[in-house]
Design an enzyme around this catalytic site. Structure first.
Site, short mmCIF file in Angstrom:
data_model
loop_
_atom_site.label_atom_id
_atom_site.label_comp_id
_atom_site.label_asym_id
_atom_site.label_seq_id
_atom_site.Cartn_x
_atom_site.Cartn_y
_atom_site.Cartn_z
N LYS A 51 0.80 -1.21 0.00
CA LYS A 51 0.00 0.00 0.00
C LYS A 51 0.84 1.27 0.00
CE LYS A 51 -1.32 1.69 3.79
NZ LYS A 51 -1.89 1.97 5.10
N THR A 52 1.78 1.33 0.91
CA THR A 52 2.58 2.55 1.04
C THR A 52 3.35 2.83 -0.24
OG1 THR A 52 2.81 1.97 3.35
CG2 THR A 52 4.15 3.78 2.55
N ASP B 274 -4.99 8.29 3.40
CA ASP B 274 -4.51 6.98 3.82
C ASP B 274 -5.44 6.44 4.92
OD1 ASP B 274 -2.89 4.80 4.05
OD2 ASP B 274 -1.38 5.77 5.29
N GLU B 275 -5.53 5.14 5.04
CA GLU B 275 -6.34 4.50 6.09
C GLU B 275 -7.77 5.06 6.12
OE1 GLU B 275 -5.02 2.02 7.57
OE2 GLU B 275 -2.97 2.41 8.26
N GLN C 14 -9.67 -3.96 7.97
CA GLN C 14 -8.77 -3.59 9.05
C GLN C 14 -9.28 -2.38 9.84
OE1 GLN C 14 -4.41 -3.97 8.49
NE2 GLN C 14 -4.92 -4.29 6.35
N ARG D 100 -0.33 -9.99 10.69
CA ARG D 100 0.98 -9.40 11.04
C ARG D 100 2.09 -10.42 10.82
NH1 ARG D 100 -0.16 -5.20 9.71
NH2 ARG D 100 -2.05 -6.28 9.10
#
Length: 778
Positions: free
Chosen positions: A61-62, A249-250, A280, A626
DNA sequence: TGATGCTGCGTTTTT
DNA sequence: CGCAGCATCA
């Protein structure tokens, strides 16, 4: 500043796609596109019109986000100053800035609108402060200040703070602000619910108070810009035109105020790109609305949706477990992660007798990883609630395993840091009443509560700040002589310090202030064990000030950035909550405490019902995803909560893990010292079906159903409406002297009865306190 | 103003 | 059970 793409030096991520076609394209396409998979590339290149990028965990994503920005800039679609890029945390903003810097070089510096929602909010609010009834130099309250201010208001209304705690009001107000509601817009019923109808008035009073002390709380940093946009179309238009491209973002974490804010701004150029993962979304309890992401297409007609589903992080088993679990959620856009990675170890599910043994087993596992020379930094234990951490800390200390706890009490929240900052705030802006009140008698200088109250009254009467009124009152009769003398001394000092403000470095000034005020001396004289640490913290504070140009810059930073870089250089096991693990990854992950009531948390279920359960499930999904290599999920049958032994069922989430990706470890039975066997009330005790890894066979399910209907039902419900049934109101039919049997501890005799809490002297396990519902007459 | 005892409470956390 | 926050007393 020109954009220099020659500075591009980032190594491409796992390519895999490296076919002829993509290599051919790479020859003509800009270099930053190489190594992106087709979806990532699409997300980078689709820059016009609304776009939602659904980026699953570990899908790069980043990288997409930063490359996209680099793309917009290199195509000269906009100047850096015309791009709005919002994140939630400072860490994310910092990271984005860094990575864009790698792609485009110094041009990042021109990106004035890259930052957290709050940082951008402050910027807008400072520019238009007068439209919100503030002056541009307004101060930003932290929640400690907020609470103290609310307490004052409650006292002024003589409201019983026992019945109506300030904390509760603060939460209500935050909630309203999160939803973009100014006092006049709060639904009457909601406002009425606090303090017999005073809720709305208190909110209005609080806002008015903030304006008079020229301060804004965190909620205001979003709410006030929103209100300015709504009420001043000319200002809104200005920003709409400015922001040619918007990036969020998010997005799944946005609250209503942020959503409204974005929607207004996006109506200009309509180039808004939101990146997020509905699966998430784990911050509903602090105002995030998953719904924002779920209805993106409706809000932005013609929106394109791109799914990033290719995961570069985890093994197929880990992804399979995560996908199977999250598929049980109804409210989701739907997305399935896949990977090209080779199959490795299945996810391990393991049951234990109690929490202590769970911790011991995990610490044993870690020691064997350590023997295999695996870095401890690659290992994480992720828990639902922080009280679970202690069992691991205890164990690790005994075993000598180095660990770090991430997300403990934060630096800027420590009392000594707040005090020191309050001194500096008063130097910088004397009218900051809350800061002044905090230090007026710290260290003790003989100014009691009575005097402070008089000074407050004086301030109100004179319509001035506390500082100004106190200064005047120190020269008049009315206050005790001692208070007046020390006040005058204090004001002399402040005047002197303020005079030095522009002449000596601010770090030096800070030292002078802390010394001359007697604050340092106060801690030096303190003989408590933590005093030394506090002095160290003060030194650290002054050191960190050096990174800023001046005092104002530093104070602004502190107000917005409550986090602090954690020392990550030593090799240690990481312990943290699943919430704070979001965005991180570890080769080895342990997820302990998967028990009904604990995870999913009973409280979430009671308060939010199905939505609460789904959020818990998303949290489980976050936890699982994770892990890169190995994942161990565990539960304990018995756990000590608030000093009482409770037995628990394995979490329903365990049942929801797809069988084919999971291996069930045999139940560990070596309960420390007591040598008690199994009592057959749980499928895990038998260890048979379970041990063979076929735990969802019909027989197994029958066993579970039996258990639910039998043993578990015989135990009266542990929770009723979210309350532990452990109050003294509940009466027990047991009496002292009765012989009882307990699943975990065996036989024993009751020595004391208190409500439904029993103290039992067990023959093998010794004296324990248990709930009556967990024993039977023996 | 400090020390001591008592009561009540007990997810998740950023800005 | 362990802690924080308050009330009360000296």
């Amino acid at each position: 500043m020109p954009i220099d793409l020659n500075d591009f030096d980032e190594a491409p991520p796992p390519p895999k796609q490296g076919g002829l076609a993509s290599r051919a394209m790479a020859a003509t396409a800009p270099p930053y596109l190489s190594g992106l998979n087709p979806e990532q590339r699409d997300a980078v290149l689709t820059i016009d019109g609304p776009l939602l990028v659904l980026a699953g965990a570990g899908t790069g994503k980043t990288r997409v986000l930063t490359t996209r920005l680099a793309h917009v800039l290199s195509q000269r679609k906009a100047w850096p100053s015309q791009i709005l890029a919002v994140t939630f945390t400072n860490k994310a903003a910092r990271e984005m800035k860094e990575r864009i810097g790698h792609l485009i070089g110094g041009a990042v510096e021109g990106m004035a609108w890259l930052g957290t929602f709050h940082a951008i909010g402050v910027r807008i609010l400072r520019a238009h402060a007068e439209l919100a009834g503030l002056k541009s130099g307004f101060s930003i309250l932290d929640d400690d200040d907020q609470l103290r201010l609310l307490k004052q208001l409650l006292q002024a209304e003589s409201i019983d703070e026992k019945r109506w705690p300030a904390r509760h009001l603060a939460n209500l107000i935050d909630g309203w602000k999160n939803r973009g509601l100014t006092p006049d817009k709060v639904p009457a019923g909601e406002a009425f619910s606090f303090a017999n109808g005073l809720g709305g008035k208190l909110y209005a009073d609080y806002q008015a108070r903030l304006k008079t002390v020229n301060a804004a709380d965190f909620g205001d940093l979003l709410l006030e810009p929103l209100r300015i946009f709504q009420e001043h179309p000319d200002v809104l238009k200005d920003y709409q035109q400015r922001f040619k491209y918007m990036l969020v973002d998010e997005y799944q974490d946005t609250n209503t105020a942020q959503y409204l804010w974005l929607k207004l701004l996006a109506q200009g150029h309509r180039n808004i790109c939101c990146v997020g993962d509905d699966d998430q979304s784990i911050y509903g309890w602090r105002g995030a609305e998953v719904d924002n992401i779920l209805r993106f297409e409706k809000d932005f007609p013609g929106a394109k949706i791109i799914r990033l589903e290719r995961n570069y992080r985890s093994t197929p088993q880990i992804l399979g477990a995560a996908s199977g679990l999250i598929a049980k959620n109804e409210a989701r856009l739907g997305k399935t992660l896949h990977t090209d990675k080779e199959a490795e170890n299945p996810v391990i599910v393991r049951g234990h007798w109690d929490g202590e043994e769970e911790a011991r087993q995990i610490s044993d596992d870690i020691e064997s990883l350590q023997r295999k020379k695996l870095p401890l930094n690659d290992i994480a234990i992720l828990v639902r609630a922080s009280f679970q951490m202690r069992a691991f800390e205890d164990r690790f200390i005994r075993a000598g395993i180095p660990y770090r706890v991430i997300g403990g009490p934060r630096f800027y929240e420590r009392a000594e840091i707040r005090d020191a900052l309050a001194y500096l705030k008063v130097v910088a802006s004397p009218d900051n009443d809350l800061a002044f009140e905090r230090i007026i008698n710290t260290p003790k200088r003989g100014i009691g509560d009575g005097s402070v109250k008089k000074m407050f009254d004086g301030a109100r009467a004179r319509r001035t700040s506390l500082y100004a009124s106190a200064e005047a009152m120190s020269l008049e009769p009315g206050l005790p002589a001692k208070a007046r003398t020390s006040l005058r001394q204090l004001f002399d000092s402040f005047t002197r310090w303020r005079g030095q403000l522009d002449h000596i470095p601010h770090t030096e000034l800070a030292e002078i202030v802390l010394d001359e005020s007697g604050y340092t001396a106060m801690w030096q004289a303190d003989k408590s064990p933590e005093a030394e640490g506090r002095l160290d913290n003060l030194k650290e504070l002054i050191r960190s000030m050096g990174e800023f140009e001046n005092l104002t810059g530093f104070l602004e930073h502190v107000a917005l950035v409550m986090d602090r870089d954690q020392g990550n250089e030593e090799d240690r096991v990481n312990i943290m909550t699943m919430h704070s693990a979001k965005g991180l990854e570890f080769a080895q992950v342990f997820l302990p405490g998967w028990e009904e009531g604990l995870f999913p948390s009973q409280r979430s279920l009671d308060e939010k019902g199905r939505a609460g359960l789904e959020e818990e499930r998303r949290l489980a999904y976050v936890g699982i995803t994770r892990a890169k290599q190995n994942l161990t999920i565990s539960f304990a049958q018995n756990r000590q909560v608030h000093g009482l032994w409770q037995s628990a069922l394995p979490s329903r989430f365990i049942d929801e893990l797809p069988e084919k990706h999971v291996d069930v470890a045999p139940m560990t039975t070596s309960y420390g010292g007591h040598g008690l066997g199994s009592f057959g009330s749980s499928r895990f005790d038998e260890g048979k079906a379970f041990g063979q890894g076929s735990y969802s066979t019909p027989g197994w399910q029958r066993a579970q159903a039996n258990r639910a209907a039998g043993t578990a039902a015989r135990h009266t419900p542990k929770f009723i409406e979210g309350e532990l049934v452990a109050s003294s109101a509940a009466r027990s039919d047991y009496e002292t002297g009765t012989r009882v049997f307990h699943q975990k501890f065996g036989y024993g005799t009751i020595t004391h009865v208190e409500g439904n809490k029993l103290t039992v002297d067990f023959e093998k396990a010794g004296e324990k306190r248990v709930l009556d519902s967990f024993v039977e007459r023996g």
